[in-house]
Design an enzyme around this catalytic site. Sequence first.
Site, PDB file in Angstrom:
ATOM      1  CG  LEU A 134      -1.829   1.223   1.413  1.00 15.02           C
ATOM      2  CD1 LEU A 134      -2.899   1.241   0.320  1.00 15.02           C
ATOM      3  CD2 LEU A 134      -2.485   1.206   2.796  1.00 15.02           C
ATOM      4  N   GLY A 190       0.686   4.205   0.846  1.00 13.27           N
ATOM      5  CA  GLY A 190       0.680   5.046   2.025  1.00 13.27           C
ATOM      6  C   GLY A 190       1.383   4.437   3.219  1.00 13.27           C
ATOM      7  CB  SER A 191       2.005   0.970   4.189  1.00 10.39           C
ATOM      8  OG  SER A 191       2.874   0.201   4.987  1.00 10.39           O
ATOM      9  N   PRO A 192       4.480   3.189   5.321  1.00 12.41           N
ATOM     10  CG  PRO A 192       4.972   4.830   6.918  1.00 12.41           C
ATOM     11  CD  PRO A 192       3.851   3.962   6.407  1.00 12.41           C
TER      12      PRO A 192
END
Length: 216
Positions: free
Chosen positions: A6, A8-10
């Site tokens: 994803l 947006g996931s670091p």
Amino acid sequence: MKLYKLDGSPPARSAMMVVEALGLTVDAVDCDLLKGENTSPEYMKKNPVHTIPLLEDGDLTIHDSHVIVTYLVDKYAKDDSLYPKDIKKRAQVDQKLYFDATILFPRLRAVTYPMIAEGLTKPTEKMLSQIEEAYSMLDAFLSGSKWLAGDSMTVADICAVGSATGLNHIVPLDAAKYPNVAAWLNTMKQQPFVKSKNEPGDTFLGQWIASKLTSS
């Protein structure tokens, strides 16, 4: 290889950055936590922890970003610069990987997860002070070197940069207070794979956090 991610996931971005840094090709599959795709029966069978990223390489499945990046370097890198084989140098890198896994990213998730699950609109003072503490620790680690673990960039830097840029959306980094972190972030942001794989997802994350937070 197949990588469930994803943007947006670091942690997912850490894996994406290392894939690009190594010049590898993966089948990237979006897995949207906001839509609950990570808790589907099919995904849960692959990863009972239902986290992202998730890497499938033949018959091997890995569901932790730090293990994914070290595995990729060990198996596919042309040299060991990103994850040294020397036991002492590797220990330094592992220390900082665990710092990201146990301090940096959890303090970001401590805010973002309640935003998703509980409708949190304002971080508590404890959440904010813990982020400041994480900045202080990171600044101390960077006091003797421009890199987190030694004289050159490693997977520790790559994993930590996504967490650090995410925290910045909650508590803007004070460059005067944490000059080493500010300098390190500036250096990391110039890396081509950080620009292409961290920046877009981090921008999305920042916009999402801003949309959830209130000023009251």
